[in-house]
Enzyme design. Structure first.
Site, PDB file in Angstrom:
ATOM      1  N   GLY A   1      -9.932  12.001   8.269  1.00 61.81           N
ATOM      2  CA  GLY A   1     -11.016  11.659   7.352  1.00 61.81           C
ATOM      3  C   GLY A   1     -10.976  10.195   6.933  1.00 61.81           C
ATOM      4  O   GLY A   1      -9.950   9.526   7.032  1.00 61.81           O
TER       5      GLY A   1
ATOM      6  N   ARG B   1     -13.722   8.332  -1.055  1.00 63.35           N
ATOM      7  CA  ARG B   1     -13.514   8.227  -2.509  1.00 63.35           C
ATOM      8  C   ARG B   1     -12.439   7.204  -2.886  1.00 63.35           C
ATOM      9  O   ARG B   1     -12.316   6.825  -4.038  1.00 63.35           O
ATOM     10  CB  ARG B   1     -13.150   9.614  -3.080  1.00 63.35           C
ATOM     11  CG  ARG B   1     -14.324  10.563  -3.146  1.00 63.35           C
ATOM     12  CD  ARG B   1     -13.892  11.999  -3.400  1.00 63.35           C
ATOM     13  NE  ARG B   1     -13.372  12.637  -2.197  1.00 63.35           N
ATOM     14  CZ  ARG B   1     -12.894  13.881  -2.154  1.00 63.35           C
ATOM     15  NH1 ARG B   1     -12.846  14.606  -3.249  1.00 63.35           N
ATOM     16  NH2 ARG B   1     -12.453  14.399  -1.013  1.00 63.35           N
TER      17      ARG B   1
ATOM     18  N   ASP C   1      -3.288  13.977   2.950  1.00 63.80           N
ATOM     19  CA  ASP C   1      -3.378  13.287   1.659  1.00 63.80           C
ATOM     20  C   ASP C   1      -2.582  14.006   0.574  1.00 63.80           C
ATOM     21  O   ASP C   1      -2.895  13.938  -0.603  1.00 63.80           O
ATOM     22  CB  ASP C   1      -4.850  13.118   1.238  1.00 63.80           C
ATOM     23  CG  ASP C   1      -5.570  14.445   1.037  1.00 63.80           C
ATOM     24  OD1 ASP C   1      -4.965  15.507   1.273  1.00 63.80           O
ATOM     25  OD2 ASP C   1      -6.752  14.415   0.631  1.00 63.80           O
TER      26      ASP C   1
ATOM     27  N   ASN D   1      -7.170  11.712  -3.668  1.00 63.59           N
ATOM     28  CA  ASN D   1      -8.540  11.462  -3.227  1.00 63.59           C
ATOM     29  C   ASN D   1      -9.086  10.121  -3.705  1.00 63.59           C
ATOM     30  O   ASN D   1     -10.000   9.582  -3.099  1.00 63.59           O
ATOM     31  CB  ASN D   1      -9.457  12.600  -3.685  1.00 63.59           C
ATOM     32  CG  ASN D   1      -9.156  13.890  -2.934  1.00 63.59           C
ATOM     33  OD1 ASN D   1      -9.028  13.888  -1.707  1.00 63.59           O
ATOM     34  ND2 ASN D   1      -8.995  14.969  -3.649  1.00 63.59           N
TER      35      ASN D   1
ATOM     36  N   LYS E   1      15.838 -16.478   0.241  1.00 60.44           N
ATOM     37  CA  LYS E   1      15.040 -15.904   1.324  1.00 60.44           C
ATOM     38  C   LYS E   1      15.804 -16.019   2.642  1.00 60.44           C
ATOM     39  O   LYS E   1      16.290 -17.106   2.983  1.00 60.44           O
ATOM     40  CB  LYS E   1      13.694 -16.643   1.436  1.00 60.44           C
ATOM     41  CG  LYS E   1      12.738 -15.940   2.341  1.00 60.44           C
ATOM     42  CD  LYS E   1      12.098 -16.645   3.498  1.00 60.44           C
ATOM     43  CE  LYS E   1      12.621 -17.825   4.133  1.00 60.44           C
ATOM     44  NZ  LYS E   1      11.897 -18.317   5.292  1.00 60.44           N
TER      45      LYS E   1
ATOM     46  N   TYR F   1      16.236 -22.597  -5.130  1.00 63.49           N
ATOM     47  CA  TYR F   1      15.587 -21.938  -4.000  1.00 63.49           C
ATOM     48  C   TYR F   1      16.479 -22.115  -2.781  1.00 63.49           C
ATOM     49  O   TYR F   1      16.789 -23.244  -2.394  1.00 63.49           O
ATOM     50  CB  TYR F   1      14.184 -22.503  -3.717  1.00 63.49           C
ATOM     51  CG  TYR F   1      13.666 -21.942  -2.418  1.00 63.49           C
ATOM     52  CD1 TYR F   1      13.457 -20.571  -2.279  1.00 63.49           C
ATOM     53  CD2 TYR F   1      13.463 -22.751  -1.304  1.00 63.49           C
ATOM     54  CE1 TYR F   1      13.051 -20.024  -1.072  1.00 63.49           C
ATOM     55  CE2 TYR F   1      13.053 -22.208  -0.093  1.00 63.49           C
ATOM     56  CZ  TYR F   1      12.848 -20.842   0.014  1.00 63.49           C
ATOM     57  OH  TYR F   1      12.463 -20.298   1.209  1.00 63.49           O
TER      58      TYR F   1
ATOM     59  N   TYR G   1      11.148 -26.196   4.814  1.00 63.18           N
ATOM     60  CA  TYR G   1       9.837 -26.225   5.473  1.00 63.18           C
ATOM     61  C   TYR G   1       9.325 -27.660   5.497  1.00 63.18           C
ATOM     62  O   TYR G   1       9.249 -28.313   4.455  1.00 63.18           O
ATOM     63  CB  TYR G   1       8.879 -25.318   4.691  1.00 63.18           C
ATOM     64  CG  TYR G   1       7.509 -25.173   5.285  1.00 63.18           C
ATOM     65  CD1 TYR G   1       7.335 -24.783   6.613  1.00 63.18           C
ATOM     66  CD2 TYR G   1       6.371 -25.401   4.526  1.00 63.18           C
ATOM     67  CE1 TYR G   1       6.062 -24.648   7.157  1.00 63.18           C
ATOM     68  CE2 TYR G   1       5.101 -25.260   5.062  1.00 63.18           C
ATOM     69  CZ  TYR G   1       4.949 -24.885   6.382  1.00 63.18           C
ATOM     70  OH  TYR G   1       3.700 -24.743   6.912  1.00 63.18           O
TER      71      TYR G   1
HETATM   72  C1  UD1 Z   1     -10.132  20.072   1.081  1.00 65.48           C
HETATM   73  C2  UD1 Z   1     -10.582  21.519   1.085  1.00 65.48           C
HETATM   74  C3  UD1 Z   1     -10.701  22.002  -0.375  1.00 65.48           C
HETATM   75  C4  UD1 Z   1      -9.366  21.825  -1.061  1.00 65.48           C
HETATM   76  C5  UD1 Z   1      -8.866  20.380  -0.960  1.00 65.48           C
HETATM   77  C6  UD1 Z   1      -7.432  20.274  -1.448  1.00 65.48           C
HETATM   78  C7  UD1 Z   1     -12.019  21.805   3.037  1.00 65.48           C
HETATM   79  C8  UD1 Z   1     -13.397  21.957   3.531  1.00 65.48           C
HETATM   80  N1  UD1 Z   1     -11.885  21.645   1.729  1.00 65.48           N
HETATM   81  O1  UD1 Z   1     -11.139  19.321   0.425  1.00 65.48           O
HETATM   82  O2  UD1 Z   1     -11.085  23.372  -0.407  1.00 65.48           O
HETATM   83  O3  UD1 Z   1      -9.475  22.211  -2.421  1.00 65.48           O
HETATM   84  O4  UD1 Z   1      -8.864  19.957   0.428  1.00 65.48           O
HETATM   85  O5  UD1 Z   1      -7.015  18.953  -1.464  1.00 65.48           O
HETATM   86  O6  UD1 Z   1     -11.086  21.875   3.820  1.00 65.48           O
HETATM   87  N2  UD1 Z   1      -9.836  15.493   7.418  1.00 65.48           N
HETATM   88  C9  UD1 Z   1      -9.839  15.450   8.801  1.00 65.48           C
HETATM   89  N3  UD1 Z   1     -11.047  15.484   9.445  1.00 65.48           N
HETATM   90  C10 UD1 Z   1     -12.218  15.558   8.771  1.00 65.48           C
HETATM   91  C11 UD1 Z   1     -12.201  15.617   7.365  1.00 65.48           C
HETATM   92  C12 UD1 Z   1     -10.993  15.590   6.707  1.00 65.48           C
HETATM   93  O7  UD1 Z   1      -8.798  15.375   9.434  1.00 65.48           O
HETATM   94  O8  UD1 Z   1     -13.263  15.600   9.447  1.00 65.48           O
HETATM   95  C13 UD1 Z   1      -8.542  15.402   6.740  1.00 65.48           C
HETATM   96  C14 UD1 Z   1      -8.503  14.245   5.750  1.00 65.48           C
HETATM   97  O9  UD1 Z   1      -8.013  13.068   6.388  1.00 65.48           O
HETATM   98  C15 UD1 Z   1      -7.561  14.755   4.659  1.00 65.48           C
HETATM   99  C16 UD1 Z   1      -7.706  16.270   4.750  1.00 65.48           C
HETATM  100  O10 UD1 Z   1      -8.344  16.562   5.981  1.00 65.48           O
HETATM  101  O11 UD1 Z   1      -6.222  14.419   4.915  1.00 65.48           O
HETATM  102  C17 UD1 Z   1      -8.557  16.811   3.603  1.00 65.48           C
HETATM  103  O12 UD1 Z   1      -9.816  16.161   3.629  1.00 65.48           O
HETATM  104  P1  UD1 Z   1     -10.558  15.809   2.280  1.00 65.48           P
HETATM  105  O13 UD1 Z   1     -11.840  15.138   2.613  1.00 65.48           O
HETATM  106  O14 UD1 Z   1      -9.667  15.145   1.307  1.00 65.48           O
HETATM  107  O15 UD1 Z   1     -10.889  17.290   1.775  1.00 65.48           O
HETATM  108  P2  UD1 Z   1     -11.155  17.719   0.310  1.00 65.48           P
HETATM  109  O16 UD1 Z   1     -12.538  17.340  -0.052  1.00 65.48           O
HETATM  110  O17 UD1 Z   1     -10.062  17.235  -0.573  1.00 65.48           O
HETATM  111 MG    MG Z   2      -8.468  15.860  -0.338  1.00 73.22          MG
END
Ligand code: UD1
Ligand code: MG
Length: 435
Positions: A14, A18, A106, A225, A329, A343, A364
């Protein structure tokens, strides 16, 4: 602890909108290491099949993680265009084993001991649930008769669902056959037009799959997030790191004010005073680090540093005293005293040498960096400069206020005298004052 019948997949494709940043979310650092590093480190304690799903800035994330873990992890690139979302992330994932733990990239506070709990519950799907009232940013979990019925994403929830305090913490353990059956059936018919992994729950329910909730603590399952989450998570992790070293016998004065990064190591009894930062892969052995000093990727052995000293990367101190306002350094100092205001860069200084206040290595020349080599038992007077490249051999004596521009031979005295001017009573004449 390794459970060889378990595959782990970490979702990290992702964009992390945010976070409001051009850096991909999982590369934001917490206590000196990228967020994703922590979940990979803990996963490798449980499994020999750890796969990271990448997408946004995937190559960048891949090469950073390979620096830490080499070929102990594998990578899968998500087709974000055609299959966005946490469900889309698993579209072409093939686990090696019959059970799969799915982690979000995350969630850097997760620990292997917590993940093990998922393996002790017998169900087709075990999912982590937080019970927290009035919290936003999570999918809501509908639980009935001890089983999970449905997960509803916040953006798709009505006001009644939003009022639920049972939240999806984002980590799941699936039987591999469940993923094989339902990932192809996910649709993107929702508010975000994404393939939600969470929709597997209601699909599997329709086929009477057993879906067990595992109630967990926010302290370990916190998702990052935005930058407020990032700061709060760093505080928790930082405390964990300090608690670990305190228990190992490090003395810390006012530990809340101290910052120690993941990768720092203490050996023997060390004292760390208030306001100190120790970063990178610093290694501190039986030393005293005084208030408000900063140490970056340096080695300090049987030495005392500070208050208010700065060791920049690749400094090595042994049996050495470094006082206030001294910056070092990329230098090796063995048996040296540098008490104040210096230094010292790109240098090697040997035992018995005393550095006076205000000594500076001019390393330097505006184009390149040059080395300074100072031997044993050299006495350097205050406010002196050595213009590098330069070699000062053992037993030299350098007068205060000298600028040394040539190599010195063993035992030499070096003093720079400018022309001295003395005018009696000049002050009174200049300011037109009476004596
Ligand atoms: C997700 C969950 C939510 C939960 C929350 C907990 C889903 C649909 N929702 O939401 O129910 O409460 O985590 O933290 O799963 N990612 C990908 N590919 C994508 C989108 C995201 O690999 O296409 C990865 C992101 O990099 C991240 C993780 O999935 O590490 C979660 O994605 P994020 O967008 O943070 O999901 P949330 O909205 O937090
Ligand atoms: Mg998340």
């Amino acid at each position: 602890m390794k459970n060889n019948a378990l595959s782990i997949v970490i979702l990290a494709a992702g964009k992390g909108t945010r976070m409001k940043s051009s850096t991909p979310k999982v590369l934001h650092t917490i206590c000196g290491k990228e967020m994703l590093y922590y979940s990979i480190k803990e996963s490798l304690r449980l499994s020999d099949d750890v796969c990271i799903v990448l997408g946004f800035e995937g190559e960048k994330i891949q090469s950073k993680m390979q620096e830490y873990f080499g070929d102990r992890i594998r990578f899968l690139f998500q087709d974000l265009q055609n299959f966005p979302g946490t469900g889309g992330a698993l579209k072409s994932y093939c686990p090696k084993y019959k059970k799969v733990l799915v982690l979000n990239g995350d969630m850097p506070l997760i620990q292997a001991s917590e993940l093990e709990q998922f393996l002790h519950i017998n169900a087709d799907i075990v999912m982590s649930v937080l019970d927290l009232p009035n919290v936003s940013g999570y999918g809501r979990v509908v639980i009935n008769g001890g089983e999970v019925k449905e997960i509803i994403e916040e953006k798709d929830a009505d006001s009644k669902t939003l009022a639920l305090s049972t939240l999806n913490a984002g980590i799941y353990c699936f039987k591999t056959k469940i993923l094989d059956s339902y990932i192809p059936k996910l649709s993107n018919d929702n508010a975000q037009k994404e393939y939600y992994l969470t929709d597997i729950i209601s699909l599997a329910r329709e086929d009477n799959a057993k879906i067990a909730p595992l109630f967990v603590k926010l302290e370990n399952f916190k998702g990052v997030n935005d930058k407020l989450d990032l700061a709060n998570t760093e505080e928790i992790l930082s405390q964990r790191i300090k608690d670990f070293w305190l228990k190992k016998g490090v003395i810390m004065r006012l530990p809340k004010t101290i910052y120690i990064e993941e990768g720092v190591e203490f050996i023997g009894e060390c004292i760390v005073e208030n306001g100190v930062s120790i970063c990178g892969d610093s290694k501190i052995t039986t030393s005293h680090i005084k208030a408000h000093s900063v140490i970056e990727s340096s080695i300090v052995k049987n030495s005392d540093v500070g208050p208010l000293a700065h060791l920049r990367p690749q400094s090595v101190l042994e049996n050495t005293h470094i006082g206030n306002f001294v910056e070092i350094k990329k230098s090796n100092l063995v048996g040296v005293k540098a008490g104040h205001l210096s230094y010292i860069g790109d240098s090697e200084i040997n035992s018995g040498t005393n550095i006076g206040a205000g000594f500076i290595t001019c390393n330097y020349d505006g184009k390149g960096k040059h080395k300074t080599k100072i031997g044993k038992n050299v006495f350097i007077g205050s406010d002196s400069q050595a213009v590098a490249p330069i070699i000062i051999e053992d037993d030299c004596l350098i007068g205060a206020g000298s600028t040394i521009r040539r190599n010195l031979k063993k035992g030499e005295l070096f003093i720079t005298y400018g022309k001295e001017t003395i005018k009696e009573g000049f002050f009174y004449k200049f300011f037109s004052k009476k004596t």
